[in-house]
Design a protein around this motif. Structure first.
Motif, short mmCIF file in Angstrom:
data_model
loop_
_atom_site.label_atom_id
_atom_site.label_comp_id
_atom_site.label_asym_id
_atom_site.label_seq_id
_atom_site.Cartn_x
_atom_site.Cartn_y
_atom_site.Cartn_z
N ILE A 100 21.48 55.19 34.78
CA ILE A 100 21.14 56.36 35.95
C ILE A 100 20.18 57.12 35.64
CG2 ILE A 100 22.23 58.69 36.63
CD1 ILE A 100 25.09 57.38 36.51
N ILE A 101 19.95 57.45 34.33
CA ILE A 101 18.58 58.38 33.86
C ILE A 101 17.38 57.29 33.84
CG2 ILE A 101 17.37 59.32 31.90
CD1 ILE A 101 20.08 60.85 32.83
N GLY A 103 17.04 55.08 36.27
CA GLY A 103 16.81 54.96 37.63
C GLY A 103 16.00 56.16 38.19
N LEU A 104 16.47 57.32 37.68
CA LEU A 104 16.07 58.79 38.05
C LEU A 104 14.54 58.93 37.49
CD1 LEU A 104 18.85 61.05 37.55
CD2 LEU A 104 17.94 60.47 39.58
N PHE A 107 12.04 56.16 39.80
CA PHE A 107 11.83 57.02 40.86
C PHE A 107 10.96 58.14 41.03
CE2 PHE A 107 12.57 60.44 44.07
CZ PHE A 107 12.52 59.37 45.22
N TYR A 108 10.87 58.86 39.91
CA TYR A 108 9.92 59.86 39.88
C TYR A 108 8.65 59.46 39.35
CZ TYR A 108 7.49 64.00 37.38
OH TYR A 108 6.85 64.89 36.98
#
Length: 142
Positions: A100-101, A103-104, A107-108
Motif C-alpha cells: 500500500i505504501i 503504491g502511494l 503514484f506520487y
C-alpha cells in the motif's frame, strides 16, 4: 527478540537496497536459518511448521512479480526472511502494508513528480516499512 532482529535486519536490507540496489544474501540466508533455529527451539515440530509456512508465504507473495521481471530476487528473499522469522500472518500483513505504501509512493512519484516508469524503486524499503508497521500494531508503544 524476533521483532528486534527484524527491525535491524529490515533496516540493513532497506539501506543496501536503497544505496546499492542489492539485498545481500549474507543477510537473508543466515536470518532464515536463525528463524528455523528460533522456532524449532521454542516450539519444536510446531515451530518448524510455523517457520516453513512463513518462509513459503513470503516466497509466494513476490514470486510472480519476480518471474515477470518487476521485482528483484533480493526482494523475494527478504520477504521470505521476514516470514521465516515472524510467521505467515506477520509476513502477509507486512507485505500488504508495504504494498500500500509503495503504491502511494509510486503514484506520487509518477504523477506529481513526473518520474519515469523505468526508474529503479527500492522495494526493500517498502517491505521494511510494512515490517515496522506490523511490529507497531502487534507490540504498540509503551
Amino acid at each position: 527478540m524476533v521483532y528486534s532482529l527484524l527491525i535491524v535486519l529490515s533496516s540493513v536490507c532497506a539501506f543496501t537496497d536503497y544505496k546499492f540496489r542489492k539485498i545481500l544474501n549474507m543477510i537473508t540466508f543466515p536470518a532464515i536459518f536463525v528463524g528455523l533455529l528460533y522456532w524449532t527451539i521454542n516450539d519444536g515440530l510446531q515451530g518448524m511448521v510455523t517457520w516453513g509456512a512463513g518462509l513459503i508465504v513470503g516466497l509466494l507473495l513476490l514470486i510472480v512479480p519476480f518471474v515477470l521481471g518487476g521485482m528483484g530476487a533480493g526482494d523475494v528473499k527478504m520477504l521470505a526472511m521476514v516470514g521465516a522469522l515472524a510467521g505467515a500472518k506477520f509476513v502477509f500483513m507486512s507485505f500488504l502494508f508495504g504494498a500500500i505504501i509503495a503504491g502511494l509512493f509510486c503514484f506520487y512519484y509518477l504523477f506529481v513528480l513526473k518520474g519515469s516508469r523505468k526508474d529503479y524503486i527500492p522495494y526493500g524499503v517498502f517491505i521494511s516499512i510494512g515490517v515496522f508497521i506490523q511490529i507497531y500494531l502487534e507490540v504498540g508503544v509503551s
